[in-house]
Motif scaffolding. Sequence first.
Motif, PDB file in Angstrom:
ATOM      1  N   SER A  57     -87.320 -56.232  26.805  1.00 44.23           N
ATOM      2  CA  SER A  57     -86.412 -55.550  25.882  1.00 44.23           C
ATOM      3  C   SER A  57     -86.445 -56.268  24.542  1.00 44.23           C
ATOM      4  CB  SER A  57     -84.985 -55.542  26.437  1.00 44.23           C
ATOM      5  OG  SER A  57     -84.456 -56.852  26.458  1.00 44.23           O
ATOM      6  N   VAL A  58     -85.884 -55.630  23.523  1.00 39.98           N
ATOM      7  CA  VAL A  58     -85.821 -56.272  22.208  1.00 39.98           C
ATOM      8  C   VAL A  58     -85.064 -57.594  22.306  1.00 39.98           C
ATOM      9  CG1 VAL A  58     -84.885 -56.077  19.875  1.00 39.98           C
ATOM     10  CG2 VAL A  58     -85.989 -54.099  20.932  1.00 39.98           C
ATOM     11  N   THR A  59     -83.939 -57.586  23.003  1.00 42.13           N
ATOM     12  CA  THR A  59     -83.136 -58.807  23.105  1.00 42.13           C
ATOM     13  C   THR A  59     -83.835 -59.879  23.936  1.00 42.13           C
ATOM     14  OG1 THR A  59     -81.951 -57.675  24.887  1.00 42.13           O
ATOM     15  CG2 THR A  59     -80.907 -57.701  22.721  1.00 42.13           C
ATOM     16  N   SER A  60     -84.505 -59.479  25.015  1.00 43.23           N
ATOM     17  CA  SER A  60     -85.217 -60.486  25.818  1.00 43.23           C
ATOM     18  C   SER A  60     -86.443 -61.012  25.087  1.00 43.23           C
ATOM     19  CB  SER A  60     -85.604 -59.909  27.181  1.00 43.23           C
ATOM     20  OG  SER A  60     -86.448 -58.780  27.048  1.00 43.23           O
ATOM     21  N   ALA A  61     -86.960 -60.257  24.098  1.00 42.07           N
ATOM     22  CA  ALA A  61     -88.056 -60.772  23.268  1.00 42.07           C
ATOM     23  C   ALA A  61     -87.567 -61.965  22.444  1.00 42.07           C
ATOM     24  CB  ALA A  61     -88.593 -59.676  22.357  1.00 42.07           C
ATOM     25  N   PHE A  62     -86.333 -61.878  21.925  1.00 46.18           N
ATOM     26  CA  PHE A  62     -85.755 -63.022  21.213  1.00 46.18           C
ATOM     27  C   PHE A  62     -85.621 -64.208  22.158  1.00 46.18           C
ATOM     28  CE2 PHE A  62     -84.566 -59.713  18.247  1.00 46.18           C
ATOM     29  CZ  PHE A  62     -84.535 -60.344  17.014  1.00 46.18           C
TER      30      PHE A  62
ATOM     31  N   ILE B  28     -90.419 -52.911   6.703  1.00 49.77           N
ATOM     32  CA  ILE B  28     -90.290 -51.558   7.268  1.00 49.77           C
ATOM     33  C   ILE B  28     -90.426 -50.499   6.174  1.00 49.77           C
ATOM     34  CG2 ILE B  28     -88.847 -52.367   9.182  1.00 49.77           C
ATOM     35  CD1 ILE B  28     -86.428 -51.131   7.658  1.00 49.77           C
ATOM     36  N   SER B  29     -91.068 -50.855   5.088  1.00 48.49           N
ATOM     37  CA  SER B  29     -91.207 -49.891   3.987  1.00 48.49           C
ATOM     38  C   SER B  29     -92.001 -48.659   4.406  1.00 48.49           C
ATOM     39  CB  SER B  29     -91.871 -50.569   2.782  1.00 48.49           C
ATOM     40  OG  SER B  29     -93.154 -51.078   3.137  1.00 48.49           O
ATOM     41  N   ASP B  30     -92.918 -48.817   5.362  1.00 50.24           N
ATOM     42  CA  ASP B  30     -93.708 -47.668   5.809  1.00 50.24           C
ATOM     43  C   ASP B  30     -92.952 -46.788   6.808  1.00 50.24           C
ATOM     44  OD1 ASP B  30     -93.734 -49.558   7.816  1.00 50.24           O
ATOM     45  OD2 ASP B  30     -95.818 -49.212   8.388  1.00 50.24           O
ATOM     46  N   TRP B  31     -91.723 -47.141   7.105  1.00 50.26           N
ATOM     47  CA  TRP B  31     -90.916 -46.296   7.979  1.00 50.26           C
ATOM     48  C   TRP B  31     -90.340 -45.111   7.203  1.00 50.26           C
ATOM     49  CZ3 TRP B  31     -87.429 -49.887  11.527  1.00 50.26           C
ATOM     50  CH2 TRP B  31     -88.269 -50.661  12.342  1.00 50.26           C
TER      51      TRP B  31
ATOM     52  N   ASP C 140     -91.095 -50.748  20.078  1.00 49.42           N
ATOM     53  CA  ASP C 140     -92.460 -51.081  19.676  1.00 49.42           C
ATOM     54  C   ASP C 140     -92.606 -51.116  18.159  1.00 49.42           C
ATOM     55  OD1 ASP C 140     -93.025 -51.234  22.327  1.00 49.42           O
ATOM     56  OD2 ASP C 140     -94.421 -49.547  22.396  1.00 49.42           O
ATOM     57  N   ARG C 141     -91.938 -50.196  17.467  1.00 48.35           N
ATOM     58  CA  ARG C 141     -91.987 -50.210  16.003  1.00 48.35           C
ATOM     59  C   ARG C 141     -91.365 -51.496  15.460  1.00 48.35           C
ATOM     60  NH1 ARG C 141     -92.935 -45.148  13.421  1.00 48.35           N
ATOM     61  NH2 ARG C 141     -93.055 -43.387  14.880  1.00 48.35           N
ATOM     62  N   PHE C 142     -90.245 -51.896  16.043  1.00 47.57           N
ATOM     63  CA  PHE C 142     -89.546 -53.088  15.581  1.00 47.57           C
ATOM     64  C   PHE C 142     -90.371 -54.346  15.854  1.00 47.57           C
ATOM     65  CE2 PHE C 142     -86.414 -56.522  16.036  1.00 47.57           C
ATOM     66  CZ  PHE C 142     -85.656 -56.358  14.883  1.00 47.57           C
ATOM     67  N   LEU C 143     -90.893 -54.477  17.071  1.00 46.08           N
ATOM     68  CA  LEU C 143     -91.684 -55.660  17.415  1.00 46.08           C
ATOM     69  C   LEU C 143     -92.977 -55.713  16.607  1.00 46.08           C
ATOM     70  CD1 LEU C 143     -91.224 -55.797  21.303  1.00 46.08           C
ATOM     71  CD2 LEU C 143     -90.035 -57.144  19.548  1.00 46.08           C
ATOM     72  N   THR C 144     -93.531 -54.559  16.288  1.00 43.03           N
ATOM     73  CA  THR C 144     -94.734 -54.521  15.460  1.00 43.03           C
ATOM     74  C   THR C 144     -94.412 -54.939  14.023  1.00 43.03           C
ATOM     75  OG1 THR C 144     -95.758 -52.780  16.789  1.00 43.03           O
ATOM     76  CG2 THR C 144     -96.549 -53.041  14.533  1.00 43.03           C
ATOM     77  N   ALA C 145     -93.342 -54.372  13.462  1.00 43.30           N
ATOM     78  CA  ALA C 145     -92.986 -54.659  12.070  1.00 43.30           C
ATOM     79  C   ALA C 145     -92.664 -56.129  11.854  1.00 43.30           C
ATOM     80  CB  ALA C 145     -91.803 -53.794  11.650  1.00 43.30           C
TER      81      ALA C 145
ATOM     82  N   HIS D  88     -98.446 -59.397  12.720  1.00 44.83           N
ATOM     83  CA  HIS D  88     -99.242 -58.478  11.916  1.00 44.83           C
ATOM     84  C   HIS D  88     -98.409 -57.244  11.597  1.00 44.83           C
ATOM     85  CE1 HIS D  88    -102.640 -61.004  12.876  1.00 44.83           C
ATOM     86  NE2 HIS D  88    -102.393 -60.850  14.170  1.00 44.83           N
ATOM     87  N   PRO D  89     -97.489 -57.361  10.667  1.00 46.66           N
ATOM     88  CA  PRO D  89     -96.623 -56.218  10.357  1.00 46.66           C
ATOM     89  C   PRO D  89     -97.413 -55.015   9.882  1.00 46.66           C
ATOM     90  CG  PRO D  89     -96.484 -57.907   8.654  1.00 46.66           C
ATOM     91  CD  PRO D  89     -97.247 -58.508   9.782  1.00 46.66           C
ATOM     92  N   GLY D  90     -97.016 -53.853  10.384  1.00 44.78           N
ATOM     93  CA  GLY D  90     -97.673 -52.618   9.974  1.00 44.78           C
ATOM     94  C   GLY D  90     -98.873 -52.262  10.819  1.00 44.78           C
TER      95      GLY D  90
END
Length: 689
Positions: free
Chosen positions: A454-459, A645-648, A670-675, A679-681
């Motif tokens: 999860s996003v939180t468990s990634a932290f 996140i400018s490309d969002w 996935d968008r958040f972890l990628t951004a 390697h953002p974007g």
Amino acid sequence: MTEAAASEAATGEAATGEATAGDAATGEATQGEAVTREAASAEATSGDAAASDGTGEDATGGKAASGEDPTAEAATGEATAGKAASGEAAAGEAATGDATAGEVADERPDDDVAVDITAAAGDAGDGPGEVVAGGGWRHRYPVAARAVAWGTTGLAWALVLFALLMPNQLPAFRPGEFARLPGEAIFGAGLLLLLPPLARRVAAVLAGVFLGLLTLLNLLDIGFNEFLGRGFNVVLDWILFDDAESYLEDSIGHTAATGAVIGVVVLVLAVLVLMVLAVLRLSNVMARNSALATRTTLVLGTVWVMFAALGVQVAGVPVASKSTVALVKDRAERVRKTLKDEKEFAKVAAVDAYGDTPGDQLLTGLRGKDVIFTFIESYGRSAIEDPGIAPGVDKTLNSATKRLGAAGYSAKSGWLTSATYGGNSWLGHSTFLTGLWIDNQNRYRTVTAGNHLSVTSAFKRTGAWRTVGIMPGVQKNWPEGKFYGLDHVYDSRELGYKGPKFSWSTMPDQYALTAFQRLEHGKKHDKPLMSEIILTSSHQPWAPIPKTIPWNKVGDGSVYKGIQKAGKKPADVFYDSTKVKTEYGKSIQYSVKSLTDYVVKYGNKNTVLVFLGDHQPLARVSGNNASRDVPVAIVAHDKAVLDRISDWHWQDGLMPGPSTPVWKMSSFRDRFLTAYGPHPGSSTPAPKR
């Protein structure tokens, strides 16, 4: 023994209180007489053409037809040999009111249907201890008996037709829906006419139980559609009744909630019993009038086929209905899909694009930041776009954007389509955080029992953050905290609140944020803080609503006693379509203002806030055709955070616009972890094998 002699003997012996053999006064049958003690309809025996069953023909008239002296028999209250004593049925006659031996039921007058005024299997007599001239109240008051009998039969028909034609959504309750001819009723009538008595009664009971269950499931569909925007799932949704009971207890108190539960149980039993009695009633009526019932069934069947072939409609609704069959097929299909989905989702959840990504390659773009993920209860698109709600909410969002800007913060906002609607907030939370579409309880159990990132468990995996949860809505142990990678979860019992509840919400949002500041955010840590906060003040029924107060006055929450007491009552708001929208809007304004004021007061240059709604409010507020979209925003003091996140193509500020992109909520992880990865974007990395 002649009938006159028997009458005299009975009269004389009754005076002394003694009963002789062959005496009918004791209720025993004389020699040659076959008297039954069953409650029946006092039908005439073989050779007796009278039908003393409440059709308006009394016992006197019936005996006159056979050439006997009715006056003498009425005086003694006894029946002739071969007849039932004291109005009881003759031997060989079924207690359900079927024809006696040698009698042909369908030769009786058609309006003899009025005899049977019980709702089950035949008439109950006046009782063996009550001997009255004429055989009971139905014979003394034939007009009233006829009216009661016809009224009972009419009610039985109404119940059966309602069960067969009842829609499973409130907007579909239109007169045209009940002007249809249900093919299932015609088929059922034909089947009952063909069956022998015992099999017919068994079939009638089973049909009644089926119609009762069908009615209850339709009622559940109506409730679930109103509150959750979907029908009742017979496989997965039983667990939600426990949550519903808890919600009632939290909202209206233990005593009232217990009363509501008892009322529901009584309703369930009443529906089942009444449906069974209704079908039994109609079955017996058709059996006693089989010729007429057969002709009527054939005519209605022919009409149904003709209407179906021609597509005849009333108010846009087909007259020839087979909706019950369609509903049963639909429910069976949903069960099949649910069972199939259980297996398929387990395979989907086992595949994780970031499952094996090392912690040092996660969230590198947020290192050193205090990141706050906040869910605002029932904060949906309707709050921003519905004309009855939006003015106040939009003003609050614009004002908050300005205050944040003055404090050095920037914001971008967009839309996410939630996996749930009207409730079941945890499904929205888990969809957002895991990147999986979790729209039912089985999926939720499956994913939280595994190790999907999860996003939180990634932290948590990075080792670079302390992770905590502020959960004022959690009132008991919450094992899912471990799945979400939270070092500590502060539930309602650990936040130190001493004030009153605000309906379901255990504490005001401003207090929950104050507790967060006191317990975690305001303390010094050896690493940054990642927190997940659930704000509950905008939870239905939206009354009473807290008010914002100076932060230094919040204390232990005791100050809210007066505010809660002065607030509106849930019953005065929730059932009024205008007031409920107004108060819902006010609750969102309160939550948004509390959160953004907190950031302005207690945030710093390293603060990053991600906040969103978990789902739309129920249809009474959002409308029957509302989307499932919810607003989402990212607020940061460091502009570099938003540059990633400018490309969002999100909207500047806290209020997304009509043309702002709409994503499925499950795509956010996935968008958040990628951004915010190394390697953002770039595209999402492929799963490692």
